[in-house]
Design an enzyme around this catalytic site. Structure first.
Site, PDB file in Angstrom:
ATOM      1  N   PHE A 173       5.554  -8.729   1.140  1.00 53.66           N
ATOM      2  CA  PHE A 173       4.905  -9.522   2.204  1.00 53.66           C
ATOM      3  C   PHE A 173       4.217 -10.779   1.644  1.00 53.66           C
ATOM      4  CE2 PHE A 173       0.608  -9.507   4.552  1.00 53.66           C
ATOM      5  CZ  PHE A 173       0.969 -10.565   5.380  1.00 53.66           C
ATOM      6  N   THR A 227      -7.343  -6.989  -4.651  1.00 54.73           N
ATOM      7  CA  THR A 227      -7.809  -6.729  -3.287  1.00 54.73           C
ATOM      8  C   THR A 227      -9.322  -6.529  -3.238  1.00 54.73           C
ATOM      9  OG1 THR A 227      -7.742  -5.053  -1.541  1.00 54.73           O
ATOM     10  CG2 THR A 227      -7.209  -4.293  -3.739  1.00 54.73           C
ATOM     11  N   ASP A 228      -9.903  -6.792  -2.072  1.00 52.81           N
ATOM     12  CA  ASP A 228     -11.338  -6.526  -1.883  1.00 52.81           C
ATOM     13  C   ASP A 228     -11.642  -5.027  -1.871  1.00 52.81           C
ATOM     14  OD1 ASP A 228     -10.212  -5.922   0.597  1.00 52.81           O
ATOM     15  OD2 ASP A 228     -11.528  -7.245   1.757  1.00 52.81           O
ATOM     16  N   GLU A 229     -10.588  -4.198  -1.729  1.00 48.29           N
ATOM     17  CA  GLU A 229     -10.829  -2.752  -1.646  1.00 48.29           C
ATOM     18  C   GLU A 229     -11.389  -2.169  -2.938  1.00 48.29           C
ATOM     19  OE1 GLU A 229      -7.839  -0.338   0.130  1.00 48.29           O
ATOM     20  OE2 GLU A 229      -7.212  -1.926   1.478  1.00 48.29           O
ATOM     21  N   TYR A 238      -4.805   4.228  -3.916  1.00 47.28           N
ATOM     22  CA  TYR A 238      -4.354   2.825  -3.984  1.00 47.28           C
ATOM     23  C   TYR A 238      -5.441   1.936  -4.603  1.00 47.28           C
ATOM     24  CZ  TYR A 238      -3.897  -2.003  -2.419  1.00 47.28           C
ATOM     25  OH  TYR A 238      -3.880  -3.381  -2.384  1.00 47.28           O
ATOM     26  N   LYS A 258      -5.679  -0.268  -8.173  1.00 47.63           N
ATOM     27  CA  LYS A 258      -5.869  -1.726  -8.224  1.00 47.63           C
ATOM     28  C   LYS A 258      -7.119  -2.051  -9.053  1.00 47.63           C
ATOM     29  CE  LYS A 258      -3.836  -4.597  -6.572  1.00 47.63           C
ATOM     30  NZ  LYS A 258      -2.640  -5.348  -7.006  1.00 47.63           N
ATOM     31  N   LYS A 268       2.129  -1.475   8.123  1.00 50.00           N
ATOM     32  CA  LYS A 268       0.762  -1.993   8.127  1.00 50.00           C
ATOM     33  C   LYS A 268       0.251  -2.176   9.559  1.00 50.00           C
ATOM     34  CE  LYS A 268       0.385  -2.474   3.541  1.00 50.00           C
ATOM     35  NZ  LYS A 268       1.707  -2.526   2.958  1.00 50.00           N
ATOM     36  N   ILE A 270      -1.288  -4.431  11.733  1.00 55.89           N
ATOM     37  CA  ILE A 270      -0.946  -5.433  12.750  1.00 55.89           C
ATOM     38  C   ILE A 270       0.542  -5.407  13.104  1.00 55.89           C
ATOM     39  CG2 ILE A 270      -0.789  -7.948  13.135  1.00 55.89           C
ATOM     40  CD1 ILE A 270      -3.681  -8.162  12.136  1.00 55.89           C
ATOM     41  N   GLY A 325     -10.893   9.551   4.040  1.00 56.35           N
ATOM     42  CA  GLY A 325     -11.666   8.633   3.196  1.00 56.35           C
ATOM     43  C   GLY A 325     -11.685   7.203   3.701  1.00 56.35           C
TER      44      GLY A 325
HETATM   45  P1  NAD Z   1       4.130  -5.202  -0.299  1.00 60.67           P
HETATM   46  O1  NAD Z   1       4.110  -3.724  -0.383  1.00 60.67           O
HETATM   47  O2  NAD Z   1       4.559  -5.856   0.968  1.00 60.67           O
HETATM   48  O3  NAD Z   1       5.059  -5.806  -1.462  1.00 60.67           O
HETATM   49  C1  NAD Z   1       5.073  -5.297  -2.761  1.00 60.67           C
HETATM   50  C2  NAD Z   1       6.331  -5.808  -3.458  1.00 60.67           C
HETATM   51  O4  NAD Z   1       6.297  -5.340  -4.817  1.00 60.67           O
HETATM   52  C3  NAD Z   1       7.637  -5.302  -2.837  1.00 60.67           C
HETATM   53  O5  NAD Z   1       8.557  -6.369  -2.692  1.00 60.67           O
HETATM   54  C4  NAD Z   1       8.137  -4.256  -3.821  1.00 60.67           C
HETATM   55  O6  NAD Z   1       9.557  -4.143  -3.850  1.00 60.67           O
HETATM   56  C5  NAD Z   1       7.588  -4.811  -5.128  1.00 60.67           C
HETATM   57  N1  NAD Z   1       7.404  -3.757  -6.150  1.00 60.67           N
HETATM   58  C6  NAD Z   1       6.778  -2.565  -5.999  1.00 60.67           C
HETATM   59  N2  NAD Z   1       6.828  -1.864  -7.140  1.00 60.67           N
HETATM   60  C7  NAD Z   1       7.476  -2.651  -8.047  1.00 60.67           C
HETATM   61  C8  NAD Z   1       7.823  -2.483  -9.409  1.00 60.67           C
HETATM   62  N3  NAD Z   1       7.500  -1.353 -10.099  1.00 60.67           N
HETATM   63  N4  NAD Z   1       8.480  -3.493 -10.040  1.00 60.67           N
HETATM   64  C9  NAD Z   1       8.813  -4.627  -9.358  1.00 60.67           C
HETATM   65  N5  NAD Z   1       8.525  -4.826  -8.069  1.00 60.67           N
HETATM   66  C10 NAD Z   1       7.856  -3.849  -7.421  1.00 60.67           C
HETATM   67  O7  NAD Z   1       2.661  -5.647  -0.715  1.00 60.67           O
HETATM   68  P2  NAD Z   1       1.775  -6.897  -0.226  1.00 60.67           P
HETATM   69  O8  NAD Z   1       1.005  -6.486   0.962  1.00 60.67           O
HETATM   70  O9  NAD Z   1       2.614  -8.109  -0.205  1.00 60.67           O
HETATM   71  O10 NAD Z   1       0.764  -6.986  -1.450  1.00 60.67           O
HETATM   72  C11 NAD Z   1       1.060  -7.797  -2.581  1.00 60.67           C
HETATM   73  C12 NAD Z   1      -0.141  -7.798  -3.511  1.00 60.67           C
HETATM   74  O11 NAD Z   1      -1.285  -8.286  -2.836  1.00 60.67           O
HETATM   75  C13 NAD Z   1      -0.504  -6.398  -4.034  1.00 60.67           C
HETATM   76  O12 NAD Z   1      -0.871  -6.522  -5.387  1.00 60.67           O
HETATM   77  C14 NAD Z   1      -1.692  -6.008  -3.175  1.00 60.67           C
HETATM   78  O13 NAD Z   1      -2.535  -5.123  -3.865  1.00 60.67           O
HETATM   79  C15 NAD Z   1      -2.346  -7.348  -2.945  1.00 60.67           C
HETATM   80  N6  NAD Z   1      -3.173  -7.480  -1.732  1.00 60.67           N
HETATM   81  C16 NAD Z   1      -2.631  -7.180  -0.511  1.00 60.67           C
HETATM   82  C17 NAD Z   1      -3.400  -7.382   0.635  1.00 60.67           C
HETATM   83  C18 NAD Z   1      -2.844  -7.116   2.023  1.00 60.67           C
HETATM   84  O14 NAD Z   1      -3.547  -7.298   3.004  1.00 60.67           O
HETATM   85  N7  NAD Z   1      -1.584  -6.724   2.163  1.00 60.67           N
HETATM   86  C19 NAD Z   1      -4.706  -7.876   0.531  1.00 60.67           C
HETATM   87  C20 NAD Z   1      -5.223  -8.150  -0.750  1.00 60.67           C
HETATM   88  C21 NAD Z   1      -4.436  -7.967  -1.875  1.00 60.67           C
HETATM   89  O1  TDX Z   2      -1.543   2.530  12.710  1.00 60.79           O
HETATM   90  C1  TDX Z   2      -2.600   2.204  12.169  1.00 60.79           C
HETATM   91  N1  TDX Z   2      -3.766   2.311  12.874  1.00 60.79           N
HETATM   92  C2  TDX Z   2      -4.967   1.958  12.352  1.00 60.79           C
HETATM   93  O2  TDX Z   2      -6.001   2.071  13.042  1.00 60.79           O
HETATM   94  C3  TDX Z   2      -2.646   1.694  10.814  1.00 60.79           C
HETATM   95  C4  TDX Z   2      -1.381   1.563  10.004  1.00 60.79           C
HETATM   96  C5  TDX Z   2      -3.878   1.323  10.306  1.00 60.79           C
HETATM   97  N2  TDX Z   2      -5.012   1.460  11.032  1.00 60.79           N
HETATM   98  C6  TDX Z   2      -6.305   0.997  10.480  1.00 60.79           C
HETATM   99  C7  TDX Z   2      -6.620   1.409   9.063  1.00 60.79           C
HETATM  100  C8  TDX Z   2      -7.440   0.233   8.562  1.00 60.79           C
HETATM  101  O3  TDX Z   2      -8.799   0.369   8.962  1.00 60.79           O
HETATM  102  O4  TDX Z   2      -6.194  -0.434  10.425  1.00 60.79           O
HETATM  103  C9  TDX Z   2      -6.857  -0.964   9.287  1.00 60.79           C
HETATM  104  C10 TDX Z   2      -5.851  -1.745   8.438  1.00 60.79           C
HETATM  105  O5  TDX Z   2      -4.922  -0.805   7.905  1.00 60.79           O
HETATM  106  P1  TDX Z   2      -3.783  -1.224   6.851  1.00 60.79           P
HETATM  107  O6  TDX Z   2      -2.913  -2.268   7.466  1.00 60.79           O
HETATM  108  O7  TDX Z   2      -3.168   0.012   6.348  1.00 60.79           O
HETATM  109  O8  TDX Z   2      -4.615  -1.998   5.738  1.00 60.79           O
HETATM  110  P2  TDX Z   2      -5.830  -1.545   4.757  1.00 60.79           P
HETATM  111  O9  TDX Z   2      -5.830  -0.080   4.518  1.00 60.79           O
HETATM  112  O10 TDX Z   2      -7.079  -2.176   5.275  1.00 60.79           O
HETATM  113  O11 TDX Z   2      -5.352  -2.266   3.403  1.00 60.79           O
HETATM  114  C11 TDX Z   2      -4.782  -3.601   3.455  1.00 60.79           C
HETATM  115  O12 TDX Z   2      -5.692  -4.561   3.051  1.00 60.79           O
HETATM  116  C12 TDX Z   2      -6.081  -4.561   1.702  1.00 60.79           C
HETATM  117  C13 TDX Z   2      -3.535  -3.676   2.574  1.00 60.79           C
HETATM  118  O13 TDX Z   2      -2.600  -2.712   2.999  1.00 60.79           O
HETATM  119  C14 TDX Z   2      -3.875  -3.506   1.133  1.00 60.79           C
HETATM  120  O14 TDX Z   2      -2.730  -3.694   0.325  1.00 60.79           O
HETATM  121  C15 TDX Z   2      -4.900  -4.529   0.765  1.00 60.79           C
HETATM  122  O15 TDX Z   2      -5.341  -4.312  -0.535  1.00 60.79           O
END
Ligand code: NAD
Ligand code: TDX
Length: 331
Positions: free
Chosen positions: A11, A120-122, A147, A151, A186, A188, A272
């Site tokens: 993503f 991540t902020d987590e 997770y 991180k 995820k 949204i 959790g």
């Molecule tokens: P995502 O799950 O959509 O994408 C992860 C990608 O990494 C995928 O394309 C997957 O194929 C690849 N991947 C996984 N394991 C691998 C491996 N061993 N070798 C090579 N490629 C591999 O994740 P995302 O939501 O795009 O998150 C990307 C980064 O941003 C992560 O490090 C995540 O911790 C961080 N992050 C995400 C969010 C969020 O809201 N999604 C917020 C803050 C930080």
């Molecule tokens: O169906 C759902 N209903 C719901 O209420 C899902 C999938 C989630 N949720 C809640 C859980 C969380 O409070 O929504 C919030 C967001 O959930 P996720 O999209 O799973 O995100 P979150 O757990 O907050 O983590 C995301 O942000 C930080 C990313 O997945 C992480 O990769 C990033 O580090």
């Protein structure tokens, strides 16, 4: 520059590759294992003379070694990223997030490569709903889930490789991203695609949990700013002042999609479940002059809804399996 982008078919990584092609002259090699979360279609249409795709694993030291030899800088997005999956099976999170990051750091050490680590902020745990404080770069680490603990571990590895081996690295910790190309597991995209399919959105517990939303393109511009101007060894928090409760977000999605605002179900809560995340990004804004472009969450969400309506071919293949996974957990 020749950039190596790990996880560039995921993503946020794919949003970053699009951002780089649009806003710079850099070339990009994407290293991605194409796990269930990776999708080559997220890079469709990008010019082949600017973007090269290599399918491979970041724990493959020989492949990593070869790719570092041809890179001026590495931006490391690859991770197992979903909290719910980490509660089900933590092992891949340890392999990719910990061993994978270690493998990249060892290559950065050998090659002297500039390295930016995406986190991540987590890692900071959660805040009370009424806490006036937000996370800053000095907030103590206190991760809750498999997770976020992996991180946190990867961030600490980066810090240690900077201090012990002089690796030229920076770290950014960003809040929750939304935008195009996000997997339907995820929050949204799950709710948007549920409404498109005629399924009621699913809210964990009461839905009072707060997330601090930022558009993925703003995350990309922040990372590019840090790559260009960030100080080696520093951590920067990335956020766009987008705090919203999950209930508010579900109701907004339903309203924007022409449905009654209360047409959703409460389902089993996440084990959790972190209550609230909130980012203070003053350091990035004042020291490096970054600012988000998507100030308006409602406008960004409406554009994201349009993207999922227009790109059903992109998300449909993953939808049924994702919903079956959640149904098995009462979610
Ligand atoms: P995502 O799950 O959509 O994408 C992860 C990608 O990494 C995928 O394309 C997957 O194929 C690849 N991947 C996984 N394991 C691998 C491996 N061993 N070798 C090579 N490629 C591999 O994740 P995302 O939501 O795009 O998150 C990307 C980064 O941003 C992560 O490090 C995540 O911790 C961080 N992050 C995400 C969010 C969020 O809201 N999604 C917020 C803050 C930080
Ligand atoms: O169906 C759902 N209903 C719901 O209420 C899902 C999938 C989630 N949720 C809640 C859980 C969380 O409070 O929504 C919030 C967001 O959930 P996720 O999209 O799973 O995100 P979150 O757990 O907050 O983590 C995301 O942000 C930080 C990313 O997945 C992480 O990769 C990033 O580090």
């Amino acid at each position: 520059m020749r950039l190596l982008v790990t996880g560039g078919a995921g993503f946020i990584g794919s949003n970053f590759v699009h951002h780089i092609v649009e806003h710079t002259d850099h070339t990009v090699t994407v290293l991605d294992a194409l796990t269930y979360a990776g999708n080559r279609a997220s890079l469709a249409g990008l010019p082949s003379e600017r973007v090269r795709f290599v399918r491979g694993d970041i724990t493959d030291a020989a492949l990593v070694e070869e790719l570092f030899a041809g890179a001026d800088a590495v931006v490391h997005y690859a991770a197992e990223s979903h909290n719910d999956n980490s509660l089900d099976d933590p092992r891949p999170f340890l392999d990719t997030n910990i061993i994978g990051t270690y493998t990249l750091l060892e290559a950065a050490r050998r090659h002297g490569t500039r390295f930016h680590h995406i986190s991540t902020d987590e890692v900071y745990g959660d805040l009370e709903l009424d806490d006036p404080a937000r996370f800053t770069e000095t907030t103590p680490y206190n991760p809750s889930s498999p997770y976020s603990s992996t991180k946190a571990g990867s961030d600490l590895l980066v810090r240690a490789w900077v201090r012990s081996f002089g690796v030229r690295a920076t770290i950014s910790n960003c809040s929750n991203n939304y935008g195009p190309y996000q997997h339907v597991e995820k929050f949204i995209p799950r709710q948007i695609t549920n409404v498109i399919r005629g399924i009621r959105p699913k809210l964990y517990g009461a839905g009072a949990n707060v997330r601090d939303w930022i558009h993925a393109d703003d995350h990309s511009s922040a990372v590019l700013t840090i790559l260009e101007k960030g100080r080696i060894g520093e951590t920067y928090l990335i956020g766009a002042d987008g705090e919203r409760s999950n209930r508010d977000v579900v109701e907004l999605i339903l309203t924007l999609m022409g449905q009654p605002a209360d047409a959703y179900d409460h389902v089993a809560d996440r084990a959790g479940h972190d209550l609230r995340y909130a980012i203070d990004s003053s350091k990035l804004r004042s020291e490096l002059g970054w600012a988000p472009r998507f100030g308006d969450f409602e406008g960004g969400l409406a554009a994201t809804i349009d993207w999922y309506r227009d790109n059903e071919d992109w998300w449909a293949p993953a939808k049924d399996a994702t919903e079956a996974f959640y149904a098995g957990k009462g979610q």
